[in-house]
Design an enzyme around this catalytic site. Structure first.
Site, short mmCIF file in Angstrom:
data_model
loop_
_atom_site.label_atom_id
_atom_site.label_comp_id
_atom_site.label_asym_id
_atom_site.label_seq_id
_atom_site.Cartn_x
_atom_site.Cartn_y
_atom_site.Cartn_z
N TYR A 111 0.85 -1.22 0.00
CA TYR A 111 0.00 0.00 0.00
C TYR A 111 0.87 1.25 0.00
O TYR A 111 0.72 2.12 -0.86
CB TYR A 111 -0.93 0.00 1.23
CG TYR A 111 -1.51 1.38 1.54
CD1 TYR A 111 -2.42 1.98 0.67
CD2 TYR A 111 -1.14 2.08 2.69
CE1 TYR A 111 -2.94 3.25 0.94
CE2 TYR A 111 -1.66 3.35 2.97
CZ TYR A 111 -2.56 3.93 2.09
OH TYR A 111 -3.06 5.17 2.36
N LYS B 115 1.41 4.27 -2.81
CA LYS B 115 1.16 5.70 -2.55
C LYS B 115 2.44 6.52 -2.78
O LYS B 115 2.39 7.62 -3.32
CB LYS B 115 0.64 5.92 -1.12
CG LYS B 115 -0.74 5.38 -0.85
CD LYS B 115 -1.87 6.04 -1.64
CE LYS B 115 -2.15 7.46 -1.22
NZ LYS B 115 -3.38 7.99 -1.89
P1 NAD Z 1 -11.43 4.50 1.54
O1 NAD Z 1 -10.91 3.14 1.22
O2 NAD Z 1 -12.43 4.65 2.64
O3 NAD Z 1 -12.10 5.13 0.25
C1 NAD Z 1 -11.52 5.04 -1.02
C2 NAD Z 1 -12.57 5.45 -2.05
O4 NAD Z 1 -11.97 5.34 -3.35
C3 NAD Z 1 -13.81 4.55 -2.05
O5 NAD Z 1 -14.97 5.32 -2.13
C4 NAD Z 1 -13.63 3.71 -3.31
O6 NAD Z 1 -14.86 3.30 -3.90
C5 NAD Z 1 -12.87 4.66 -4.21
N1 NAD Z 1 -12.07 3.94 -5.22
C6 NAD Z 1 -11.24 2.89 -5.01
N2 NAD Z 1 -10.71 2.48 -6.18
C7 NAD Z 1 -11.20 3.30 -7.13
C8 NAD Z 1 -11.03 3.38 -8.55
N3 NAD Z 1 -10.22 2.53 -9.20
N4 NAD Z 1 -11.67 4.37 -9.21
C9 NAD Z 1 -12.48 5.24 -8.55
N5 NAD Z 1 -12.71 5.18 -7.24
C10 NAD Z 1 -12.06 4.24 -6.53
O7 NAD Z 1 -10.16 5.39 1.79
P2 NAD Z 1 -9.92 6.59 2.81
O8 NAD Z 1 -9.48 6.04 4.10
O9 NAD Z 1 -11.07 7.52 2.76
O10 NAD Z 1 -8.66 7.28 2.13
C11 NAD Z 1 -8.83 8.25 1.10
C12 NAD Z 1 -7.46 8.73 0.64
O11 NAD Z 1 -6.75 9.30 1.73
C13 NAD Z 1 -6.58 7.61 0.10
O12 NAD Z 1 -5.87 8.11 -1.00
C14 NAD Z 1 -5.64 7.28 1.26
O13 NAD Z 1 -4.41 6.80 0.77
C15 NAD Z 1 -5.50 8.65 1.89
N6 NAD Z 1 -5.22 8.64 3.34
C16 NAD Z 1 -5.99 7.89 4.20
C17 NAD Z 1 -5.75 7.95 5.56
C18 NAD Z 1 -6.59 7.18 6.55
O14 NAD Z 1 -6.25 7.15 7.74
N7 NAD Z 1 -7.70 6.56 6.16
C19 NAD Z 1 -4.69 8.74 6.05
C20 NAD Z 1 -3.91 9.45 5.14
C21 NAD Z 1 -4.19 9.40 3.78
O1 DAU Z 2 -1.05 6.52 8.54
C1 DAU Z 2 -2.05 6.71 7.60
C2 DAU Z 2 -2.64 5.38 7.19
O2 DAU Z 2 -3.39 4.91 8.30
C3 DAU Z 2 -3.49 5.46 5.94
O3 DAU Z 2 -2.70 5.83 4.85
C4 DAU Z 2 -4.16 4.11 5.66
O4 DAU Z 2 -5.04 4.23 4.54
C5 DAU Z 2 -4.95 3.69 6.88
O5 DAU Z 2 -5.51 2.42 6.68
C6 DAU Z 2 -4.06 3.69 8.13
O6 DAU Z 2 -3.09 2.59 8.08
P1 DAU Z 2 -2.75 1.70 9.35
O7 DAU Z 2 -2.21 0.41 8.88
O8 DAU Z 2 -1.96 2.44 10.35
O9 DAU Z 2 -4.25 1.54 9.94
P2 DAU Z 2 -5.05 0.29 10.54
O10 DAU Z 2 -6.32 0.83 11.12
O11 DAU Z 2 -5.14 -0.84 9.58
O12 DAU Z 2 -4.12 -0.19 11.74
C7 DAU Z 2 -3.79 0.70 12.81
C8 DAU Z 2 -2.88 -0.06 13.76
O13 DAU Z 2 -3.65 -1.12 14.40
C9 DAU Z 2 -1.73 -0.77 13.08
O14 DAU Z 2 -0.59 -0.74 13.94
C10 DAU Z 2 -2.20 -2.21 12.91
C11 DAU Z 2 -3.09 -2.40 14.12
N1 DAU Z 2 -4.23 -3.35 13.93
C12 DAU Z 2 -5.05 -3.15 12.88
C13 DAU Z 2 -6.11 -4.01 12.63
C14 DAU Z 2 -7.02 -3.80 11.44
C15 DAU Z 2 -4.43 -4.39 14.84
O15 DAU Z 2 -3.70 -4.54 15.82
N2 DAU Z 2 -5.48 -5.24 14.60
C16 DAU Z 2 -6.32 -5.11 13.53
O16 DAU Z 2 -7.25 -5.94 13.38
#
Ligand code: NAD
Ligand code: DAU
Length: 347
Positions: free
Chosen positions: A155, A159
């Site tokens: 992932y 990115k």
């Molecule tokens: P998410 O998985 O909840 O949402 C992703 C969205 O993108 C969904 O609505 C999905 O349908 C759409 N999508 C996926 N593939 C696609 C495609 N091929 N064409 C068009 N649409 C598509 O993700 P999120 O957590 O909301 O993250 C959004 C953005 O922010 C991502 O780029 C992620 O890398 C970034 N980001 C997320 C976090 C986090 O903590 N969630 C933190 C920092 C950055």
């Molecule tokens: O830092 C930003 C990122 O944060 C985003 O870019 C990603 O899209 C988002 O998914 C998130 O990534 P993480 O891997 O940090 O998030 P996640 O919620 O999957 O996990 C948070 C922490 O918890 C990580 O140390 C793994 C742990 N974890 C996660 C899951 C799903 C567990 O211990 N058990 C679990 O079942």
């Protein structure tokens, strides 16, 4: 302005779309989303009929489709969030991440390059990225905008690659761009595959709480509406070709966060204190698990005046309340494909 938001039906994207639609009535916001398992139009029910909002179902990997909508609508700006976003899924299927996160981004860049080539004034390609591109920190230090990239999961590698492509299009073709790299978000509409919403759902259902490894991994948590506010600011005020780190100034070891969540949930669900903590189960670690993320957000704070508006306690309270008040949303997203994913991931 005509602004294309990609991934607007997802977790963060839906908060960005709502903010843009309701704050800027003079803009038209076009939401392009493929509605994968993570995309959900329920997230935008309250604004779906707004006069300045339009939704397209489409895949950013489909080059012809991307060019078609650019040709028809001639967007002034793009806020690009569409992505495959879950680290665990990337470990099982890296290619899906290459397709959407790299090829999809390059398709959007190519369309912007082509349609903005004669007039770049006022145009902006905003790539919303993650702090995971920087890799993992030890016990000390913070990620700054100068930290070198060292992605450790498929992932974060995808990115990082898309960040590099955005920068390269700026250098090579003069494409106006801005990038932000944010820490872990949490809040309403968070898909229950990620730590906080997964554990809230499991506590409601009395299922075990799978803590990876020793639970001593650290993340820096930010309430999603504060990320959406930062995105609004960076889109409007961020300097061309700059990167901004966004974080919550809010580091938690997973196990401490999980114990806090258990306490808050026991209280909300009127269960006796300690009930949810008994659900904690230490399970096999995530391969390549990054030890610690922590953001130095002083650049966006000093240059653009951004800071988080809610404390972690307030944000968690809002989040838990939202999940408890939206059980139907949770039920809808956890039926079907989710059950398959859950069984394969945690069996
Ligand atoms: P998410 O998985 O909840 O949402 C992703 C969205 O993108 C969904 O609505 C999905 O349908 C759409 N999508 C996926 N593939 C696609 C495609 N091929 N064409 C068009 N649409 C598509 O993700 P999120 O957590 O909301 O993250 C959004 C953005 O922010 C991502 O780029 C992620 O890398 C970034 N980001 C997320 C976090 C986090 O903590 N969630 C933190 C920092 C950055
Ligand atoms: O830092 C930003 C990122 O944060 C985003 O870019 C990603 O899209 C988002 O998914 C998130 O990534 P993480 O891997 O940090 O998030 P996640 O919620 O999957 O996990 C948070 C922490 O918890 C990580 O140390 C793994 C742990 N974890 C996660 C899951 C799903 C567990 O211990 N058990 C679990 O079942």
């Amino acid at each position: 302005m005509k602004i294309l938001v990609t991934g607007g039906a997802g977790f963060i994207g839906s908060h960005v779309v709502r903010r843009m639609v309701t704050t800027y009535s003079e803009y038209t916001i076009y939401n392009l989303d493929a509605l994968t398992y993570a995309g959900n139009l329920e997230n935008l029910k309250d604004i779906e009929k707004a006069a300045n909002y339009k939704f397209f179902k489409g895949d950013i990997v489909d080059e012809a489709f991307v060019f078609e909508i650019f040709k028809e609508y001639n967007f002034d700006g793009i806020i690009h969030l569409a992505a495959e976003s879950h680290v665990d899924r990337s470990i099982k299927d890296p290619l899906a991440f290459v397709k959407t996160n790299i090829i999809g981004t390059v398709n959007l860049l190519n369309a912007a390059k082509e349609f903005w080539k004669d007039d770049k004034k006022g145009k902006k390609f905003y790539h919303v990225s993650t702090d995971e591109v920087y890799g993992s920190l030890g016990a000390n230090g913070l990620f700054t905008e100068e930290t070198s990239y060292q992605p450790n999961s498929p992932y974060s590698a995808s990115k990082a690659s898309s960040d590099h492509f955005v920068r390269a299009y700026g250098e090579t073709y003069g494409l106006p761009y801005v990038i932000s790299n944010c820490s872990n978000n949490y809040g309403p509409n968070h898909f229950p595959e990620k730590l906080i919403p997964l554990f809230i759902n499991n506590i409601i259902e009395g299922k075990s709480l799978p803590v990876y490894g020793n639970g001593k991994y650290t993340r820096d948590w930010l309430f999603v509406e504060d990320h959406a506010a930062a995105i609004d600011l960076v889109f409007h005020k961020g300097k061309n070709r700059e990167t901004y780190n966004i974080g919550g100034f809010n580091e938690w070891q997973n196990i401490d966060l999980v114990k806090l969540l258990c306490k808050l949930m026991d209280n909300k669900l009127q269960r006796s204190l300690g009930t949810s903590e008994k659900l904690i189960a230490y399970v096999k670690d995530r391969p390549g698990h990054d030890l610690r993320y922590a953001i130095d957000a002083s650049k966006i704070s000093k240059e653009l005046g951004w800071k988080p508006s809610v404390t972690f306690e307030e944000g968690l309270e809002k989040t838990i309340n939202w999940f408890l008040e939206n059980k139907e949303w949770l039920l809808n997203v956890t039926s079907g494909e989710y059950q398959d994913y859950y069984n394969k991931m945690y069996s």
